[in-house]
Write an enzyme that holds these catalytic residues in place. Structure first.
Site, PDB file in Angstrom:
ATOM      1  N   TYR A 185      24.639  30.480  -3.263  1.00 41.42           N
ATOM      2  CA  TYR A 185      23.408  31.413  -3.076  1.00 41.42           C
ATOM      3  C   TYR A 185      22.438  30.835  -2.057  1.00 41.42           C
ATOM      4  O   TYR A 185      22.292  29.556  -1.972  1.00 41.42           O
ATOM      5  CB  TYR A 185      22.514  31.508  -4.405  1.00 41.42           C
ATOM      6  CG  TYR A 185      21.455  32.474  -4.097  1.00 41.42           C
ATOM      7  CD1 TYR A 185      21.269  33.770  -4.316  1.00 41.42           C
ATOM      8  CD2 TYR A 185      20.096  31.787  -3.673  1.00 41.42           C
ATOM      9  CE1 TYR A 185      20.216  34.477  -4.051  1.00 41.42           C
ATOM     10  CE2 TYR A 185      19.021  32.212  -3.586  1.00 41.42           C
ATOM     11  CZ  TYR A 185      18.944  33.837  -3.860  1.00 41.42           C
ATOM     12  OH  TYR A 185      17.835  34.678  -3.714  1.00 41.42           O
ATOM     13  N   GLU A 196      18.209  37.231   1.900  1.00 40.74           N
ATOM     14  CA  GLU A 196      19.158  36.742   0.857  1.00 40.74           C
ATOM     15  C   GLU A 196      20.573  37.001   1.311  1.00 40.74           C
ATOM     16  O   GLU A 196      21.166  38.117   1.665  1.00 40.74           O
ATOM     17  CB  GLU A 196      18.653  37.616  -0.385  1.00 40.74           C
ATOM     18  CG  GLU A 196      19.612  36.867  -1.685  1.00 40.74           C
ATOM     19  CD  GLU A 196      19.162  37.868  -2.952  1.00 40.74           C
ATOM     20  OE1 GLU A 196      18.642  37.284  -3.970  1.00 40.74           O
ATOM     21  OE2 GLU A 196      19.281  38.882  -3.097  1.00 40.74           O
TER      22      GLU A 196
END
Length: 395
Positions: free
Chosen positions: A109, A197
């Site tokens: 992530y 993101e």
């Protein structure tokens, strides 16, 4: 302003970020053609909607033949997809992104966000990718690494290396990771982004770093100087009421209640909504008409609020400083006469030329309910809303 995954990936590719080969499709036939052009024998068919958790809503399918690609595309296009981020209304999928399959060795992530508490960009990463970061933050916060970036100097190489090591990358991958991270930061900084993101950021079996998914958001207030970014806006993915307001220079946020609000000043708007809830009602919107509430602008605001068919009463709350209450009152009277309102209207005026404004309202002959305090205005709005609901129920 949010953009689609494929648009974010096109931007990132321009900054040297590695992405998988892919193409856009608007029909099942397009999807099959994109798969043929990409080649290989594994493809991901991805619904392009402004929401995360698409996979849980059936918006991401892994396909192993052209027939499967066509069937997946047919099952997504034109469908309304509901995720925990879209709310019960969901979002309609009108385009797809067909992407080459990737041999994934590890999922990570990675993101850049605006940390308003620290007034700077924060770089966030975790070796545990492919899952909801909110759940990870709650259940295993130690797995998330945060590095704040000084706006005076920007992202430094040692910070990028520190994040790369935190992601559990091997020494041979660090230089490539630094280039990847630096490219992402430049995209955010140079285009006035407020969010990037990548989840998952994958390490392939050959050791490459690839942005397998990407979400980007931009500062609305900076779009005037980012024309190319502004052109990426997909209004079909946003609240129609909010889009109509933005096109008319009004600050509007749609809510789920049934008491429409027209207020000048964001702080007063928040206080008014709180008072409505305290009085037992639910606001239908946040609407700040700003300092230049001319009769024309006031009429636009009225039409915007009343375009919501769920509104049962409307509250106008104005504290005039730069404005004048008599100007506002003239605008309200003009709007009510032109629109022919069918629901109760409550008006509370305070500030500059308040007596003149109240006189204009009183002399108009219109069935406008007036109030002198915010609490009184909220209580009258809730009472008028209840009477309107009862009236409609009896009819």
């Amino acid at each position: 302003m949010d953009i689609h995954e494929y648009q974010a990936k096109e931007i990132l590719a321009g900054y040297g970020v590695k992405i998988a080969e892919g193409g856009l499709a608007y029909s099942p036939e397009d999807a099959v053609q994109r798969a043929r052009e990409i080649g290989g024998n594994v493809w991901a068919v991805k619904a392009q909607i402004h929401s995360g958790a698409r996979g849980k809503a059936g918006g991401v399918k892994i396909c192993f033949s052209h027939e499967e690609v066509e069937a997946a595309a047919d099952g997504m296009l034109g469908k309304r997809m509901v995720t925990h981020q879209t709310g019960p209304a969901g979002k309609v999928c009108s385009r797809l992104y067909i992407e080459a399959g990737t041999d994934i060795a590890k999922e990570l992530y990675f993101s850049f966000l605006v940390d308003r508490a620290h007034e700077r960009i924060v770089m966030v990463g975790s070796a545990q990718g492919g899952m909801e970061i909110e759940d990870l933050a709650e259940n295993n916060p130690e797995a998330i690494k945060k590095i704040h970036i000084d706006p005076a100097v920007g992202l430094l190489d040692f910070q990028a290396r520190k994040m790369a090591f935190s992601l559990g990358l091997e020494a041979s991958q660090i230089s490539h990771a630094v280039k990847f991270i630096t490219g992402c930061y430049r995209a955010v900084r140079e285009l006035d982004g407020n969010m990037l993101e990548i989840n998952p950021l994958v390490v392939t079996k050959s050791g490459e770093l690839i942005a397998l998914d990407a979400k980007m958001g931009f500062d609305d207030n900076a779009l005037f100087r980012r024309q190319k970014v502004s052109e990426l806006r997909d209004k079909t993915q946003e609240d129609a009421r909010e889009m109509a307001a933005a096109d008319r220079g009004l600050s509007y946020v749609g809510l789920d209640g049934d008491i429409g609000c027209m207020i000048n000043g964001a702080g007063l708007a928040m206080a008014t909504m709180d008072m409505i809830k305290l009085a037992g009602g639910e606001p239908a919107n946040f609407l700040d008409v700003g300092g230049g509430a001319s009769p024309e602008r006031t009429e636009k605001a009225f039409r915007l609020v009343l375009a919501d068919e769920g509104v049962k009463a409307m509250l106008v709350n104005i504290f005039a400083g730069i404005n004048r209450c008599d100007w506002i009152a003239e605008g309200v009277v003009h709007a009510v006469k032109k629109i022919d309102m069918q629901i109760p209207l409550i008006v509370r005026l305070s500030g500059t030329n308040v007596e003149e404004g109240r006189k204009i309202i009183a002399d108009s002959g219109l069935p406008i309910i007036t109030a002198t305090t915010l609490a009184e205005a909220a209580e009258k709005a809730v009472q008028a809303r209840n009477e309107q609901v009862a009236k409609e129920g009896a009819a």
